[in-house]
Motif scaffolding. Structure first.
Motif, PDB file in Angstrom:
ATOM      1  N   SER A  58      18.392  60.055  35.920  1.00 41.36           N
ATOM      2  CA  SER A  58      17.117  59.372  35.740  1.00 41.36           C
ATOM      3  C   SER A  58      16.472  59.704  34.399  1.00 41.36           C
ATOM      4  O   SER A  58      15.645  58.960  33.921  1.00 41.36           O
ATOM      5  CB  SER A  58      16.168  59.727  36.886  1.00 41.36           C
ATOM      6  OG  SER A  58      15.935  61.109  36.895  1.00 41.36           O
ATOM      7  N   SER A  59      16.853  60.821  33.799  1.00 42.43           N
ATOM      8  CA  SER A  59      16.208  61.166  32.532  1.00 42.43           C
ATOM      9  C   SER A  59      17.101  60.870  31.323  1.00 42.43           C
ATOM     10  O   SER A  59      16.850  61.346  30.231  1.00 42.43           O
ATOM     11  CB  SER A  59      15.828  62.648  32.543  1.00 42.43           C
ATOM     12  OG  SER A  59      16.982  63.422  32.742  1.00 42.43           O
ATOM     13  N   SER A 118       7.996  54.012  33.416  1.00 38.78           N
ATOM     14  CA  SER A 118       8.262  55.227  32.664  1.00 38.78           C
ATOM     15  C   SER A 118       8.300  54.931  31.164  1.00 38.78           C
ATOM     16  O   SER A 118       7.853  55.740  30.356  1.00 38.78           O
ATOM     17  CB  SER A 118       9.575  55.870  33.113  1.00 38.78           C
ATOM     18  OG  SER A 118      10.655  55.041  32.768  1.00 38.78           O
ATOM     19  N   SER A 157      16.526  53.117  27.290  1.00 37.20           N
ATOM     20  CA  SER A 157      16.747  53.867  28.515  1.00 37.20           C
ATOM     21  C   SER A 157      17.767  53.223  29.452  1.00 37.20           C
ATOM     22  O   SER A 157      18.626  53.911  29.989  1.00 37.20           O
ATOM     23  CB  SER A 157      15.403  54.090  29.216  1.00 37.20           C
ATOM     24  OG  SER A 157      15.393  53.474  30.463  1.00 37.20           O
ATOM     25  N   ARG A 185      21.604  54.736  30.183  1.00 32.13           N
ATOM     26  CA  ARG A 185      21.859  55.226  31.523  1.00 32.13           C
ATOM     27  C   ARG A 185      23.157  54.634  32.068  1.00 32.13           C
ATOM     28  O   ARG A 185      24.003  55.345  32.596  1.00 32.13           O
ATOM     29  CB  ARG A 185      20.699  54.869  32.437  1.00 32.13           C
ATOM     30  CG  ARG A 185      20.947  55.306  33.855  1.00 32.13           C
ATOM     31  CD  ARG A 185      19.764  55.089  34.756  1.00 32.13           C
ATOM     32  NE  ARG A 185      19.979  55.818  35.993  1.00 32.13           N
ATOM     33  CZ  ARG A 185      19.011  56.187  36.795  1.00 32.13           C
ATOM     34  NH1 ARG A 185      17.774  55.947  36.489  1.00 32.13           N
ATOM     35  NH2 ARG A 185      19.285  56.834  37.903  1.00 32.13           N
TER      36      ARG A 185
END
Lengths: 320, 320, 252
Positions: free
Chosen positions: B175-176, B29, B47, B51
């Motif tokens: 997840s985003s 991603s 990311s 997270r």
């Protein structure tokens, strides 16, 4: 005596007239285009709604009779979610290829049988506790519903996208493409369940007196409860397959029926509840679709009104 | 103290796993996002780290929010999703998205918090009307009220094609989470520290108005403080990662079983275990169907309702 | 005859009824007395198959209550429990007609209706027959339930504390009525009673229970003595003769 019987009959006649009126309106209002296309198309839709309404109403009234209160309904106790979970598990474990190869009628039958088995096991266990409080039961039911739905959505995530779309088609037989096969099987199920259910109408009145009184009057209580739960499971399978889960619809209709009918005899309450359900579902759909021109929001409206009724019932202390 | 230190290490270990796991999917991603080869460090910063931080912040503050609600209502079954708080926050977020889509995210969060506060206040008002025959009726009222508010949100979301956003707010998914899109959670975390400092007062307020006033404290002010903290925490979570069912219910209950009921002692444990549970659920969601992800909301739905059921059945002697 | 042989009822770790053996002959009024928690109501529930027993057998005119189909038993034996909370909205007549269910299975014949009317008359409820149960006073409602049991027309009728919630006048009225049911209708009436003086004045036989076991069994003359009462209740009371009945004054 005469007086107490005259009112329910009058109520039944009036409700039948309204239900027929609503159905006729639904079939004919705003019809543009060819009748030979519109009539069968809308007819299918009406038949599926009537079947679902009938199934929800009858199953809720019976379930409340067995549970001895006006607040527990099969939907609140998680029956709908259980059906969806079972269906998802079936797609999950068999795979869509094998599923599509199967006769859909056979498949539906298989689902209903599994549903009956699970429902009876689960809820007999829940009801068997000697002194479980009603609030515990309701809460457990709601949380069970949530668990079933989470499990189902978990499996739906894991199924590959193709199979998922098949599942989605099957889960919500949307009104615009109700398979006639499914409708036919549903109709057959409801007919058989109804035949069995109407045989037992006097039994429900006795069940409503409470466990001890029912046994005293010679009822085989355990068998009667199981029979009712089986009927409920079949009817809930049909209604969920046809219109998807609607948590508070049954609650709304059953309580309304007791208010309107003026008697608690099941031979009146059951048809009154079924007619009210048909009027609400077909009438509600008519208003939303033809008057406000939006589509499937009906279940949301029902959820809203039913939730408020539930709170009112709690506030008035009806749920003991 | 020693045990707390041990627990901290356990959380750190989980955080490390969370940072390392799912390497390929994340780098995939990140590749798509940056369109060119990037060093692992940057992936980590952009990311992976956000997270893991988001998980810890959300998990701990939500669990503490649940505990505050339980202190204030003196009921072990109350938390943001069993009191209408979470659904109200989603409704508020929906309202601001519809009416003023250009408001910055902090403004949206504040609107959501205001709605959450109003919804929780409504819940407390309704509780005053309900005959409280059992502690179980409290979460029952809250869940149904949440359902009603959720129906309103559904109605408008459906009407204006925002169902997907609404689903994202009501179903937690990390997840985003990227750098720049989770920082709001720090606000919730800061409030949690504040709540820790006021822990004793919150405990006293839970004992009732007379008791608190007797000790020379301003009852209304403490309750208002508690509710504001809960509403803000809920709003930050709804806005940035989406709701997680029953987290704030299970964690404080399990902690109270393990270390007892002293708020000051229990609170760090609640924060710790909240973070731990969310980390574990997120890791499970990432590995169980690797390389795809299952949103944490779904996992928490299963784990949360299953544990809730266990608490209902096993803990009844304690809680009822 | 009701024959109770070695009947026990145990919950997890407590014994509620302990190896009870009794014979209750046909006809007359039999009262079961004893302190709270003696197992009186439980025994009645076991005899009437409302509860499964842990051990032993109960036969009614030779029919084993756990083996005989429930609907056959319902024509021999009826029971009225203490707590009767009906959620349905029923009239007195509706309720009484339920007593015919074992015979009619819900489809009432003219004969069934006549039975119900007789039961309503026997309890003096004619004026209230079409009123709803929730509109009645406690005493009236209790009479309606008794009418339902009589309408069931069984040889044996069991009542669990039928005087609960009744004032003096209604309590006496109820006892006279049950006595008449035995004398005029030939029923075998079995009661659980709290007030030993009512038991003394209106029963043919008294069974005294304590701690789940039968302690004494005899006529009112035999039971209503200082020694026996002390044995049952751990209380020293005076027994007096009032117009040929034995009355104990336990109030002071």
């Amino acid at each position: 005596m005469r007086e107490t019987r005259a009112r329910p009959i009058r109520v039944l006649l009036i409700l039948t007239a309204i239900a027929v009126g609503v159905i006729v309106l639904f079939m004919t209002l705003n019809a543009r285009g060819r009748w030979d296309f519109i009539l069968p198309f809308r007819g299918m839709k009406v038949v599926s709604m009537v079947l679902a309404a009938y199934a929800v109403a009858v199953s809720t009234v019976l379930f409340q009779t067995v549970g001895h209160n006006r607040i527990l309904t099969p939907a609140i106790m998680g029956f709908d979610s259980l059906y969806i979970l079972l269906q998802t598990s079936l797609v999950f474990s068999l795979g869509s290829a094998r599923l599509t190869a199967l006769d859909p009628r056979l498949l539906f039958g298989l689902e209903v049988v599994t549903m009956v088995l699970f429902a009876v096991l689960l809820y007999r266990w829940l009801f068997s506790g000697t002194s479980r409080s009603l609030h515990l039961l309701v809460l457990v039911g709601i949380v069970f519903g949530l668990l079933f739905r989470s499990l189902a959505s978990f499996m739906q995530r894991i199924i590959d996208p193709n199979e998922f779309s098949i599942l989605q088609d099957r889960l919500f037989a949307n009104f615009n493409s109700v398979e006639s096969d499914l409708l036919l099987v549903s109709f057959g199920m409801v007919a058989v369940a109804s035949l069995a259910a109407w045989q037992l109408v006097p039994v429900y009145d006795v069940l409503a007196l409470g466990r001890d009184a029912a046994i005293n009057l010679g009822l085989d209580y355990g068998r009667a409860v199981t029979t009712v739960l089986v009927l409920v499971a079949v009817l809930v399978s049909v209604s969920t397959a046809l219109v998807g889960p609607v948590t508070f619809f049954g609650l709304l209709v059953a309580n309304l029926a007791y208010q309107v009918a003026g008697t608690h005899k099941h031979r009146f309450i059951l048809p009154v509840a079924a007619l009210l359900a048909v009027i609400c579902l077909v009438g509600g759909q008519l208003i939303l679709e033809r008057v406000f021109a939006f589509d499937t929001a009906l279940s949301i409206v029902i959820e809203f009104l039913g939730g408020i009724l539930f709170l009112v019932l709690l506030i008035r202390g009806i749920a003991r | 103290m020693k045990r707390l230190l041990l627990a901290t290490f356990a959380i750190l270990a989980l955080a490390l796993i969370s940072l390392l796991i799912g390497a390929s999917s994340v780098s995939l991603s990140s590749l798509l996002l940056f369109r060119e080869e990037q060093g692992t460090a940057q992936v980590l910063l952009a990311s992976r780290l956000p997270r893991t931080l988001a998980l810890i912040l959300a998990g701990s503050s939500l669990a503490v929010a649940g505990m505050i609600m339980q202190l204030l209502t003196q009921n072990r079954y109350v938390e943001p999703t069993t009191a209408g708080t979470a659904e109200s926050a989603s409704l508020g977020l929906l309202a601001v998205t519809l009416l003023a889509p250009d408001v910055p995210v902090i403004g949206k969060m504040l609107v959501a918090a205001a709605f959450a506060l109003a919804g929780t206040a409504l819940f407390l008002r309704i509780l005053k009307l309900v005959p409280l025959r059992s502690p179980l009726i409290v979460p029952l009222v809250g869940i149904v009220l949440g359902g009603i508010i959720g129906a309103v949100a559904n109605f408008f979301a459906y009407r204006f094609n925002l169902m997907q956003s609404l689903n994202a707010w009501t179903n937690g998914d990390f997840s985003s989470v990227l750098r720049g899109r989770y920082e709001l959670l720090w606000v919730g975390f800061a409030l949690m520290i504040l709540a820790y400092l006021a822990a004793d007062r919150l405990t006293l307020a839970g004992m009732g108005r007379d008791f608190t006033t007797n000790l020379g404290l301003k009852y209304r002010r403490i309750v208002a403080f508690g509710l504001v903290v809960v509403s803000m925490v809920t709003a930050t979570i709804v806005v940035s990662v989406g709701m997680m069912y029953f987290l704030g219910l299970i964690v404080p209950n399990v902690v109270s079983l393990l270390v007892g009921d002293s708020t000051r002692r229990a609170l760090p444990w609640v924060a710790m275990m909240g973070a731990g549970l969310v980390l574990v659920c997120d890791i499970v969601g990432r590995v169980v169907y690797y390389p795809y992800e299952i949103p944490i909301g779904t996992i928490m739905g299963i784990v949360g309702s299953a544990l809730f059921l266990i608490l209902l059945f096993k803990g009844r002697g304690r809680f009822a | 005859m009701i024959e109770i042989a070695h009947v026990s009822k145990t919950y997890a770790d407590t014994v509620v009824v302990r190896d009870v053996s009794l014979r209750i002959p046909r006809g007359g009024v039999t009262s079961i007395i004893g302190p709270n928690g003696a197992g009186k109501s439980t025994l009645l529930s076991l005899v009437s198959r409302l509860l499964p027993m842990t051990a032993g057998t109960v036969t009614v005119d030779g029919l084993d209550v756990t083996q005989t189909p429930s609907d056959i038993l319902a024509k021999r034996l009826s029971i009225l429990r203490q707590e009767n909370r009906v959620t349905s909205r029923l009239t007195v007549r509706d309720l009484v007609e339920f007593g015919r269910y074992p015979y009619s299975k819900g489809r009432l014949t003219a004969e069934d209706r006549a039975h119900a009317a007789r039961a309503i008359g026997f309890l003096g409820l004619e004026a209230l027959a079409d009123r709803y149960l929730d509109e009645l006073s406690g005493g009236q409602r209790q009479r309606a339930y008794v009418a339902m049991v009589l309408c069931q027309d069984t040889d044996y009728a069991l009542f669990d504390e039928p005087l609960n919630n009744l004032d003096m006048k209604h309590a006496v009225g109820m006892m006279k009525l049950l006595r008449r049911a035995a004398d005029d209708l030939g029923k075998t009436v079995v009661l659980v009673l709290h007030d030993i003086n009512f038991a003394s004045c209106y029963s043919d036989t008294i069974i005294a229970m304590r701690d789940g076991a039968v302690l004494h069994h005899g006529t009112p003359q035999e039971i209503m003595t200082r020694d026996v009462i002390r044995d049952i209740y751990d209380m020293d009371v005076e027994i007096q003769d009032v117009r040929g009945y034995r009355i104990s004054s336990y109030y002071i």
